[in-house]
Scaffold this motif. Structure first.
Motif, mmCIF file in Angstrom:
data_model
loop_
_atom_site.group_PDB
_atom_site.id
_atom_site.type_symbol
_atom_site.label_atom_id
_atom_site.label_comp_id
_atom_site.label_asym_id
_atom_site.label_seq_id
_atom_site.Cartn_x
_atom_site.Cartn_y
_atom_site.Cartn_z
ATOM 1 N N TYR A 1 3.735 2.903 10.395
ATOM 2 C CA TYR A 1 4.383 3.310 11.583
ATOM 3 C C TYR A 1 3.467 3.256 12.726
ATOM 4 O O TYR A 1 2.203 3.805 12.747
ATOM 5 C CB TYR A 1 4.844 4.909 11.589
ATOM 6 N N ARG A 2 3.678 2.652 13.825
ATOM 7 C CA ARG A 2 2.819 2.452 14.846
ATOM 8 C C ARG A 2 1.331 2.027 14.656
ATOM 9 O O ARG A 2 0.437 2.129 15.128
ATOM 10 C CB ARG A 2 2.795 3.642 15.765
ATOM 11 N N GLY A 3 1.477 0.978 13.541
ATOM 12 C CA GLY A 3 0.242 0.224 13.068
ATOM 13 C C GLY A 3 -0.620 1.135 11.944
ATOM 14 O O GLY A 3 -1.834 0.631 11.874
ATOM 15 N N GLN A 4 -0.109 2.220 11.619
ATOM 16 C CA GLN A 4 -0.897 3.148 10.855
ATOM 17 C C GLN A 4 -0.230 3.353 9.712
ATOM 18 O O GLN A 4 1.065 3.451 9.628
ATOM 19 C CB GLN A 4 -1.236 4.370 11.507
ATOM 20 N N PRO A 5 -0.826 3.471 8.484
ATOM 21 C CA PRO A 5 -0.093 3.820 6.988
ATOM 22 C C PRO A 5 0.188 5.096 7.196
ATOM 23 O O PRO A 5 -0.352 6.200 7.657
ATOM 24 C CB PRO A 5 -1.231 3.599 6.037
ATOM 25 N N VAL A 6 1.276 5.538 6.819
ATOM 26 C CA VAL A 6 1.972 6.763 6.694
ATOM 27 C C VAL A 6 2.891 7.107 5.367
ATOM 28 O O VAL A 6 3.046 6.166 4.837
ATOM 29 C CB VAL A 6 2.930 7.077 7.903
ATOM 30 N N THR A 7 3.021 8.361 5.140
ATOM 31 C CA THR A 7 4.028 9.205 4.077
ATOM 32 C C THR A 7 5.233 9.357 4.880
ATOM 33 O O THR A 7 5.391 9.311 5.996
ATOM 34 C CB THR A 7 3.392 10.092 3.280
#
Length: 131
Positions: free
Chosen positions: A70-76
């Motif tokens: 999300y928005r270029g960052q890994p997320v859970t």
């Protein structure tokens, strides 16, 4: 003896002025137009032949390995839900950018996780296939 009046010469049309105006308008709209953030380059989109087009802003990208971005960052799913500020309108629905190589079982698992977080409706982003 009466001489005929000389014919007035008409100036050739000057299209350079028109070209300059069109070029300046092009530059204006390129600068003034709203730009959407780039989509995740690691995701190859699903193709559809007939679909409505929507802008890919604020998408939750799901890569082929099942990782969420999300928005270029890994997320859970939990960290995404904390950051996402959607509304009730169709335009505010969460947008999923799903890699076509993602197994359907993984997508169903992610959809179940979204449902557990209270998300009832999502928009799946696709690319229009050439006719």
């Amino acid at each position: 003896m009466k001489l005929p009046a000389p014919k007035k010469k008409t100036a050739p049309e000057n299209t350079i002025t028109l070209i300059n105006v069109v070029f300046l308008m092009l530059i204006f709209f390129l600068v003034a137009g709203s730009l959407t953030p780039p989509i995740d380059q690691e995701v190859s989109m699903i193709s559809t032949s007939e679909a409505e087009r929507t802008a890919p802003a604020d998408t939750l990208a799901i890569r082929a390995d099942g990782s969420l971005w999300y928005r270029g960052q890994p997320v859970t799913l939990e960290t995404w839900a904390a950051e996402y500020t959607g509304g009730e309108n169709a335009a505010d629905r969460p947008k999923l950018l799903v890699d076509r190589a993602l197994p359907a079982s993984d997508l169903i698992e992610i959809a179940s996780g979204l449902r557990a977080l209270g998300v009832e409706t999502v928009t799946v982003m696709t690319e229009r296939a050439a006719p």
